[in-house]
Design an enzyme around this catalytic site. Structure first.
Site, PDB file in Angstrom:
ATOM      1  N   SER A 280       0.818  -1.124   0.088  1.00  0.00           N
ATOM      2  CA  SER A 280      -0.092  -0.054   0.004  1.00  0.00           C
ATOM      3  C   SER A 280       0.911   1.273  -0.030  1.00  0.00           C
ATOM      4  CB  SER A 280      -0.948  -0.152   1.254  1.00  0.00           C
ATOM      5  OG  SER A 280      -2.036   1.012   1.074  1.00  0.00           O
TER       6      SER A 280
ATOM      7  N   HIS B 247      -4.815  -1.372  -4.093  1.00  0.00           N
ATOM      8  CA  HIS B 247      -6.033  -1.912  -3.751  1.00  0.00           C
ATOM      9  C   HIS B 247      -7.127  -1.585  -4.783  1.00  0.00           C
ATOM     10  CE1 HIS B 247      -4.089  -2.432  -0.056  1.00  0.00           C
ATOM     11  NE2 HIS B 247      -4.022  -0.905   0.279  1.00  0.00           N
TER      12      HIS B 247
END
Length: 243
Positions: free
Chosen positions: A134, A170
């Site tokens: 991330s 994501h």
């Protein structure tokens, strides 16, 4: 041992719920460690929890996962002060640097304040494998989409830019990520780049994308570039190798 050339594995994964610990490392992190080519000893893996505010619980999760995996763990924290005397020397002594998720905007600000950005470049150029999830994926690129500023996603455009692309993370699990990333690339806020579904990583050697890899069946990676037609973007599926 280090990789033969600068190596980054930028991911939307690499950890999973543990059996006896809170976390265990999953196939993406295992692959990053394999890329370092360590033999005859435990791989040295350093965790940077900056994006999570150096939270103690974050460190506990990492050390538990490292114990299960058989790695030699260390960490670099910056709050309330750096925990090592020489940041560059510490990072250069590692086989792998693993950067956790959280606020990529906060991570970049703190790294630049303490010279971690320059130390990371030195480690990358020396062949220490850089990886993370991330925020620990976006940071190596020019920028991407982030919730660092609040629940509504916004662009971040001041990444370390070791890799001259944008990065979407994501991509399949947060509904706003895909359309916003496409819009930002289409209108020129971000340059052309690559995006990953959860469980997928992008392997770069030098600044070239070598392959996309996945630890979950059926997950995707994508090339996103401006179409040159009214601010739209074109998305192309990449081949993804299952680890």
């Amino acid at each position: 041992m280090t990789a033969e050339q600068p190596t980054i594995l930028a991911t939307s994964g690499g950890i999973k719920r543990g059996v006896r610990t809170g976390w265990e490392f999953s196939e993406l992190t295992t692959y990053a460690v394999e890329l370092a080519g360590v033999t005859g000893r435990a791989p040295k893996v350093c965790f940077l929890p900056t994006a999570g505010g150096d939270a103690p619980d974050y460190l506990t999760l990492f050390y538990g996962a490292a114990q299960v995996a058989g790695y030699e763990p260390s960490h670099l924290q910056l709050f309330a002060m750096p925990n090592v005397e020489d940041i560059t020397a510490h990072l250069l002594a590692q086989d792998v640097i693993w950067v956790g998720g959280g606020s990529v905007a906060g991570l970049l600000a703190m790294w630049r304040l303490h010279g971690v950005d320059e130390a990371m470049r030195a480690a990358w150029e020396a062949g220490v494998v850089l990886t993370g999830v991330s925020a620990g994926s976006i940071c190596w690129h020019i920028g991407g989409t982030t919730d660092s500023f609040g629940p509504q996603l916004r662009p971040v455009t001041n990444g370390l830019a070791f890799l001259p692309y944008s990065n979407g993370v994501h991509y399949d699990s947060e509904a706003e990520r895909r359309p916003l990333f496409q819009r930002l690339v289409g209108d020129g806020t971000l340059p052309a780049g690559f995006a990953t579904d959860d469980g997928v990583g992008l392997l770069y050697r030098g600044t070239e994308l070598v392959e996309a890899v996945s630890e979950i069946d059926g997950k995707g990676a994508y090339r996103v570039e401006p179409s040159g037609d009214g601010g739209a973007a074109v998305e192309t599926n990449l081949d993804v190798r299952r680890l």
